[in-house]
Design an enzyme around this catalytic site. Structure first.
Site, mmCIF file in Angstrom:
data_model
loop_
_atom_site.group_PDB
_atom_site.id
_atom_site.type_symbol
_atom_site.label_atom_id
_atom_site.label_comp_id
_atom_site.label_asym_id
_atom_site.label_seq_id
_atom_site.Cartn_x
_atom_site.Cartn_y
_atom_site.Cartn_z
ATOM 1 N N PRO A 2 -3.707 3.363 -7.202
ATOM 2 C CA PRO A 2 -3.497 2.531 -6.040
ATOM 3 C C PRO A 2 -3.923 2.891 -4.655
ATOM 4 O O PRO A 2 -4.308 2.017 -3.960
ATOM 5 C CB PRO A 2 -2.016 2.295 -6.054
ATOM 6 C CG PRO A 2 -1.618 2.547 -7.425
ATOM 7 C CD PRO A 2 -2.630 3.447 -8.003
ATOM 8 N N GLU A 3 -3.855 4.036 -4.149
ATOM 9 C CA GLU A 3 -4.150 4.169 -2.722
ATOM 10 C C GLU A 3 -5.643 4.431 -2.474
ATOM 11 O O GLU A 3 -6.408 4.537 -3.419
ATOM 12 C CB GLU A 3 -3.242 5.249 -2.100
ATOM 13 C CG GLU A 3 -1.767 4.926 -2.327
ATOM 14 C CD GLU A 3 -0.817 5.941 -1.729
ATOM 15 O OE1 GLU A 3 -1.035 6.354 -0.586
ATOM 16 O OE2 GLU A 3 0.140 6.331 -2.416
ATOM 17 N N LYS A 61 -7.467 -0.668 0.039
ATOM 18 C CA LYS A 61 -7.249 -0.625 -1.414
ATOM 19 C C LYS A 61 -7.927 -1.781 -2.134
ATOM 20 O O LYS A 61 -7.750 -1.947 -3.342
ATOM 21 C CB LYS A 61 -5.748 -0.642 -1.706
ATOM 22 C CG LYS A 61 -4.976 0.472 -1.000
ATOM 23 C CD LYS A 61 -3.481 0.283 -1.109
ATOM 24 C CE LYS A 61 -2.743 1.119 -0.070
ATOM 25 N NZ LYS A 61 -1.313 0.799 -0.017
ATOM 26 N N ARG A 290 11.847 1.764 -1.611
ATOM 27 C CA ARG A 290 11.085 2.803 -2.298
ATOM 28 C C ARG A 290 11.603 4.140 -1.799
ATOM 29 O O ARG A 290 12.727 4.210 -1.344
ATOM 30 C CB ARG A 290 9.589 2.621 -2.073
ATOM 31 C CG ARG A 290 9.208 2.540 -0.621
ATOM 32 C CD ARG A 290 8.090 1.579 -0.370
ATOM 33 N NE ARG A 290 6.990 1.795 -1.300
ATOM 34 C CZ ARG A 290 5.835 1.167 -1.242
ATOM 35 N NH1 ARG A 290 5.642 0.305 -0.282
ATOM 36 N NH2 ARG A 290 4.881 1.394 -2.101
#
Length: 304
Positions: A2-3, A61, A290
């Site tokens: 993801p990043e 991203k 998170r």
DNA sequence: CTCATGACCTGTGCGC
DNA sequence: TGCGCACAGGTCATGA
């Protein structure tokens, strides 16, 4: 994966394999992979088949592959991809067996490399593929890394440039921070302010800059902002050089290989372990549904 | 406009 | 062994 560093690893892996290749066939196995596509699975397959992939580009991203003109396209278009939390793009041999969470497959043919399968696999289905029109960039600079034209897919137009982009506007970033009365980590994760930073690299950058994740953005002194922006760049570059962060087989390059940056993490996921700077334990707190990891000794709420 | 929260998914690992 | 819960790298819509 993801990043930014993980997505850039994918873009760089894709670039030589797809540039100049023709899409011979498209198979949508799960339409949930097309949630950002304005049309059905069959429509996606029909629109993409026969097009030539002209490059592999990325901002933050988001990835996109600019397309040659199609039969019914009015202007430039691109195949846009976002990996979400668990997406992968893999290069496989023609006819390779389906991946466990395979959602879409493109069979392509490259003038030099021959036939190849481009597989989009995604466990959690937060990632997606779509065909989108290209629109002009606001600053007339190229759309992102690997993009040669001053255009960006319409779906990516609201995403700010990332810190590895030569056209990233430092001054505008500082000005925006000064107006935001919310936690600095929240602002770092806001892709319309600065793109490419996710939960891992936000924690790592804040640790490196010795800034508390919940310090108010507008309260940060100029030198703290300078330090932070510098550390974001350093952390992203270093992670990219090490192939990204892989905690498990989920986060891999186009050949299915993991990156090594997990060994270089100073704060993220290191709850209870000693801070590499002062030796006191890293803590984990819940933030924005998170986790934030930081050193309560090195990272004080009032940044200096 | 800014800000904060929950929804969207599948899978794994832990405590009981 | 099985069950329920917490947690995982992101983005977007929807309220106040």
């Amino acid at each position: 994966m993801p990043e930014l560093p993980e997505v850039e690893v994918v873009r760089a892996g894709l670039e030589p394999a797809v540039t100049g290749a023709v899409v011979r066939a498209v198979t949508v196995l799960d339409e949930r992979a097309l949630t950002r596509h304005p049309g059905s699975g069959p429509h996606f397959e029909a629109v993409l088949t026969g097009r030539t992939l002209r490059a592999a580009a990325r901002r933050g991203k988001f990835l996109w592959l600019p397309l040659s003109p199609g039969e019914h396209s009015l202007g430039d278009e691109a195949l846009v991809a976002h990996l979400g939390m668990s997406g992968q793009i893999l290069l496989r041999s023609p006819g390779a067996p389906a991946e466990r969470h395979e959602r879409v497959r493109l069979d392509i043919e490259h003038p030099d490399h021959g036939e190849l399968a481009v597989v989009f696999a995604d466990q959690r289905t937060f990632g997606s593929l779509a065909i989108a029109a290209m629109v002009a960039t606001a600053d007339a600079a190229p759309g992102g890394r690997g993009a040669f034209e001053p255009s960006i897919p319409s779906q990516v137009a609201h995403i700010a440039r990332d810190p590895l982009d030569p056209a990233f506007d430092d001054r505008r970033f500082r000005e925006t921070l000064a107006t935001r009365r919310s936690a600095i980590k929240r602002v770092l994760l806001d892709q319309s302010v600065i793109s490419g930073v996710g939960n891992i690299y936000a924690d790592e950058s804040l640790w490196a800059a010795r800034i508390h994740p919940e310090a108010l953005a507008s309260d940060l002194p100029t030198r703290a902002v300078t330090r932070l922006l510098n550390e974001v760049g350093v952390v992203l570059e270093k992670a990219l050089a090490e192939g990204g962060t892989s905690f498990d087989a989920q986060y891999v390059n186009v050949n299915g290989q993991a990156g090594y940056f997990a060994h270089s993490l100073n704060a993220y996921g290191r709850t209870g372990q000693p801070c590499p700077r002062c030796g006191r334990p890293i803590v984990r707190v819940s933030f924005m549904n998170r986790s934030s990891h930081y050193c309560p000794h090195c990272q004080r709420p009032r940044a200096r």
